[in-house]
Design a protein around this motif. Structure first.
Motif, PDB file in Angstrom:
ATOM      1  N   GLN A  24      15.053  67.799  -4.210  1.00  0.00           N
ATOM      2  CA  GLN A  24      15.860  68.435  -3.163  1.00  0.00           C
ATOM      3  C   GLN A  24      15.060  68.749  -1.909  1.00  0.00           C
ATOM      4  OE1 GLN A  24      15.103  69.639  -6.201  1.00  0.00           O
ATOM      5  NE2 GLN A  24      15.828  71.736  -6.416  1.00  0.00           N
ATOM      6  N   PHE A  29      18.369  63.351   2.959  1.00  0.00           N
ATOM      7  CA  PHE A  29      19.798  63.661   3.043  1.00  0.00           C
ATOM      8  C   PHE A  29      20.292  64.166   1.697  1.00  0.00           C
ATOM      9  CE2 PHE A  29      18.978  60.451   6.235  1.00  0.00           C
ATOM     10  CZ  PHE A  29      19.623  60.950   7.352  1.00  0.00           C
ATOM     11  N   ASP A  30      21.481  64.728   1.698  1.00  0.00           N
ATOM     12  CA  ASP A  30      22.137  65.064   0.440  1.00  0.00           C
ATOM     13  C   ASP A  30      22.695  63.773  -0.147  1.00  0.00           C
ATOM     14  OD1 ASP A  30      23.773  65.768  -1.614  1.00  0.00           O
ATOM     15  OD2 ASP A  30      24.810  67.378  -0.534  1.00  0.00           O
ATOM     16  N   PRO A  31      22.218  63.379  -1.322  1.00  0.00           N
ATOM     17  CA  PRO A  31      22.603  62.070  -1.850  1.00  0.00           C
ATOM     18  C   PRO A  31      24.073  62.002  -2.258  1.00  0.00           C
ATOM     19  CG  PRO A  31      21.402  63.303  -3.478  1.00  0.00           C
ATOM     20  CD  PRO A  31      21.355  64.123  -2.225  1.00  0.00           C
ATOM     21  N   PHE A  32      24.723  63.178  -2.381  1.00  0.00           N
ATOM     22  CA  PHE A  32      26.120  63.156  -2.808  1.00  0.00           C
ATOM     23  C   PHE A  32      27.086  63.127  -1.625  1.00  0.00           C
ATOM     24  CE2 PHE A  32      23.896  65.016  -6.400  1.00  0.00           C
ATOM     25  CZ  PHE A  32      24.362  64.214  -7.427  1.00  0.00           C
ATOM     26  N   ARG A  33      26.563  63.389  -0.429  1.00  0.00           N
ATOM     27  CA  ARG A  33      27.467  63.476   0.714  1.00  0.00           C
ATOM     28  C   ARG A  33      27.543  62.169   1.474  1.00  0.00           C
ATOM     29  NH1 ARG A  33      26.690  68.152   4.811  1.00  0.00           N
ATOM     30  NH2 ARG A  33      27.194  66.489   6.282  1.00  0.00           N
ATOM     31  N   ARG A  56      26.374  57.060   1.713  1.00  0.00           N
ATOM     32  CA  ARG A  56      25.295  57.905   1.171  1.00  0.00           C
ATOM     33  C   ARG A  56      23.944  57.242   1.425  1.00  0.00           C
ATOM     34  NH1 ARG A  56      27.896  58.757  -4.737  1.00  0.00           N
ATOM     35  NH2 ARG A  56      27.752  56.497  -4.602  1.00  0.00           N
ATOM     36  N   ASP A  57      22.937  58.072   1.649  1.00  0.00           N
ATOM     37  CA  ASP A  57      21.596  57.571   1.950  1.00  0.00           C
ATOM     38  C   ASP A  57      20.940  56.999   0.688  1.00  0.00           C
ATOM     39  OD1 ASP A  57      19.130  57.138   3.263  1.00  0.00           O
ATOM     40  OD2 ASP A  57      18.393  59.069   2.511  1.00  0.00           O
ATOM     41  N   SER A  60      17.654  58.802  -0.484  1.00  0.00           N
ATOM     42  CA  SER A  60      17.888  60.073  -1.178  1.00  0.00           C
ATOM     43  C   SER A  60      18.450  59.844  -2.568  1.00  0.00           C
ATOM     44  CB  SER A  60      18.844  60.942  -0.357  1.00  0.00           C
ATOM     45  OG  SER A  60      18.328  61.109   0.939  1.00  0.00           O
ATOM     46  N   GLU A  61      19.313  58.830  -2.688  1.00  0.00           N
ATOM     47  CA  GLU A  61      19.854  58.515  -4.017  1.00  0.00           C
ATOM     48  C   GLU A  61      18.746  58.079  -4.964  1.00  0.00           C
ATOM     49  OE1 GLU A  61      24.030  56.868  -4.527  1.00  0.00           O
ATOM     50  OE2 GLU A  61      23.342  55.895  -2.684  1.00  0.00           O
ATOM     51  N   PHE A  64      16.719  61.130  -6.087  1.00  0.00           N
ATOM     52  CA  PHE A  64      17.404  61.902  -7.133  1.00  0.00           C
ATOM     53  C   PHE A  64      17.559  61.096  -8.417  1.00  0.00           C
ATOM     54  CE2 PHE A  64      18.252  64.875  -3.809  1.00  0.00           C
ATOM     55  CZ  PHE A  64      18.458  66.084  -4.455  1.00  0.00           C
TER      56      PHE A  64
END
Lengths: 269, 323
Positions: A24, A29-33, A56-57, A60-61, A64
């Protein structure tokens, strides 16, 4: 040369572990957004590795996703090793019908086609990280059990175990001090290779859509990349590279452990 | 001091799928006595059962019948302190020096183990004494204690093996071919060391060997084993001066003589040792014996006794002694 290779593999694994633990903080980026920026190529608008079909980025995915891959791989290999060591030790020490029964059971599991069984179990009982770990452990323990058993059978007859008896050690002391340390080295090596194959199997399951849909995993990313292969190669290539790298790293680590745990190859202390 | 009476050891041997199993009699009705401070050489070819006999006397395997007495007590009945005393008092040195040391353990730790377990010393005491033991067998503890077995030569490992045996402060050491795997030059050093230690500690040795030359060098008494049975025994001087069994005679004659001008003696030993799964009837040695007559094929020879309890199991012992 092989030393450099080992350090690279070790650094790579350490890197992936750090990514997973501090995901995190590291992920840009937020991988879920998702958003409007769907299917952007790598480099566009600060998306270093591009975006997927939902905007989604990818980077970031991936960061995670390391959590799932490593958690599944390590816990599956660990549980398989523990189960294998227990079963193999029982078979090796007691012999006789205990040995026979346990080895027939392990042969049964070894004859099952790994991937098909994993598919069937997950299809019946549903996905979920825990279930995947259990399936992987159930599929991997027989190899370790047989390894431990073979080690114990040959070590039990060795002259240095007789010498230990003459030194006044009792059975438990001999097992703990003389037999297990010699039996465990190949188990640790096999265990680290099992991590690699568990990560691969988890990715394969997720690729077929049998992973945990609520979690980001590398295999899952490959799954959703399928329809977009021609428009957005980056959706498939980067998770693929991540899987290959981590599997390769654990294989090299297994190799290096094999050398490090062999006293004949150790330097004079 | 250590005495085996009418020891017999059978092994079940699987012959293969569908062929069932057979019984192999590795040791057949052998009685043996080892007195304090003496060296008994147990001589025989490989497969004669001499190592099995040694392992029975060490308590490592259980005999099928017969008994082992230590200081007059059947050691199967020893318990508690007495059992531990036996364990410490009867020690071993092995042939394969690399197999007899734990490959993952520094050799110093292998010497410490009997100090901790047999002697129950504290860790600190054990460390000090293990260093002294290594010094006594000619190894500098500063250099060798922290080494792994594979970093030592065969001779050095056998010195470690001796230090480990000595650590228990034994009265008897069963030495199973302790120098057979070593270079000839190292052999003499190890034998000399063993003799020195014997003199210092008043040790008794059961020295298992296939080498009659070594037996001649170190033994007070000699026992010759063939296919699980003792065929000849007596004081070393008597046995070598007047071999009284054709097998012993053949072994003495086939020992190489380091003199190129002397012709090799004629072959007295024909063929190989028969399978102990199917020992020949009558006298077991008759198929290979230069003295064999009809009776040897049917009747097992009685034991004949000559001067100084020199015994031979041969129908024609007198003839053999006559040369």
């Amino acid at each position: 040369m092989s030393n450099l290779r080992t350090w690279l593999a070790f650094a790579l694994i350490l890197g992936f572990v750090l990514l997973a633990v501090f995901a995190q903080f590291i992920a840009p980026f937020d991988p879920f957004r998702g958003g409007a920026d769907a299917l952007l190529a790598p480099g566009a608008k600060n998306y270093l590795l591009g975006t997927d079909h939902l905007g989604r980025d990818i980077l970031s995915e991936l960061i995670f996703g390391a959590r799932v891959s490593l958690a599944v791989g390590i816990s599956a290999a660990l549980s398989a090793s523990i189960l294998g060591i227990v079963v193999g030790s029982l078979a090796g020490f007691f012999g006789g019908w205990v040995d026979g029964a346990l080895m027939r059971v392990s042969e049964f599991f070894q004859t099952l086609p790994r991937f098909v069984l994993a598919l069937v179990i997950v299809a019946f009982f549903g996905g979920g990280v825990l279930k995947v770990i259990i399936v992987l452990a159930i599929l991997s323990w027989p190899q370790i059990a047989r390894l431990v058993r073979a080690q114990i059978l040959s070590l039990r007859e060795s002259t240095f175990v007789e010498a230990a008896r003459l030194s006044g050690m009792n059975g438990i002391q001999i097992i703990a001090r003389e037999i297990l340390p010699n039996a465990l080295a190949p188990v640790i090596v096999t265990g680290s290779l099992d991590i690699a194959s568990a990560i691969l199997l988890e990715a394969s399951l997720s690729f077929f859509g049998l992973g945990d849909a609520n979690l980001i995993s590398w295999g899952g990313m490959l799954n959703v990349a399928q329809p977009y292969l021609r428009q957005a190669w980056w959706m498939a290539v980067f998770p693929g590279i991540a899987i290959s790298l981590v599997v390769l790293a654990f294989n090299i680590l297994g190799d290096a452990l094999n050398d490090a745990l062999n006293p004949r190859l150790q330097e004079t202390a | 001091m250590l005495e085996g009476t009418q020891l017999t050891k059978d092994f079940r041997v699987r012959l293969g799928l569908f062929r069932g199993s057979a019984t192999l009699r590795a040791v057949d009705d052998v009685s043996i006595t080892i007195d304090a401070g003496e060296t008994v050489a147990l001589v025989g070819e490989s497969g004669s059962g001499k190592s099995t006999l040694g392992r029975i006397l060490l308590g490592l395997i259980l005999q099928t019948s017969g008994a082992v007495h230590y200081r007059g007590t059947d050691f199967a009945r020893l318990q508690g302190d007495a059992a531990r005393q036996f364990r410490a008092d009867v020690q071993a040195v092995f042939q394969d020096t690399s197999a007899s040391l734990n490959p993952r353990r520094r050799v110093g730790e292998s010497v410490i183990a009997p100090l901790l377990f047999n002697r129950r010393l504290s860790a600190a005491h054990a460390r000090i004494e293990s260093a002294q033991l290594l010094e006594r067998v000619g190894l500098d503890p500063k250099i060798f204690a922290s080494r792994f077995p594979h970093q030592l030569s065969g001779g050095q490992r056998q010195r470690v093996g001796l230090a480990r045996a000595l650590a228990s402060q034994p009265r008897v050491i069963v030495a199973d071919e302790p120098v057979s795997a070593l270079d000839v030059s190292v052999r003499a050093q190890i034998l000399k060391l063993m003799q020195d230690l014997q003199a210092q500690e008043k040790l008794a040795y059961l020295f298992i060997t296939h080498d009659l030359g070594i037996a001649r060098l170190i033994a007070n008494r000699v026992m010759v084993m063939y296919l699980g049975a003792i065929v000849e025994e007596g004081n070393a001087a008597d046995v070598f001066a007047r071999p009284s069994h054709p097998y012993t005679l053949a072994l003495t004659l086939s020992a190489p003589i380091p003199d190129p001008t002397r012709a090799r003696p004629p072959r007295h030993l024909i063929g190989d040792i028969p399978s102990p799964l199917a020992p020949p009837p009558g006298c077991r040695f008759h198929p290979r014996c230069a003295f064999a007559q009809a009776i040897c094929k049917t009747d097992a020879p009685p034991v004949r006794e000559f001067e100084n309890a020199h015994r031979s199991a041969c129908h024609f012992a007198e003839q053999v002694r006559g040369g």
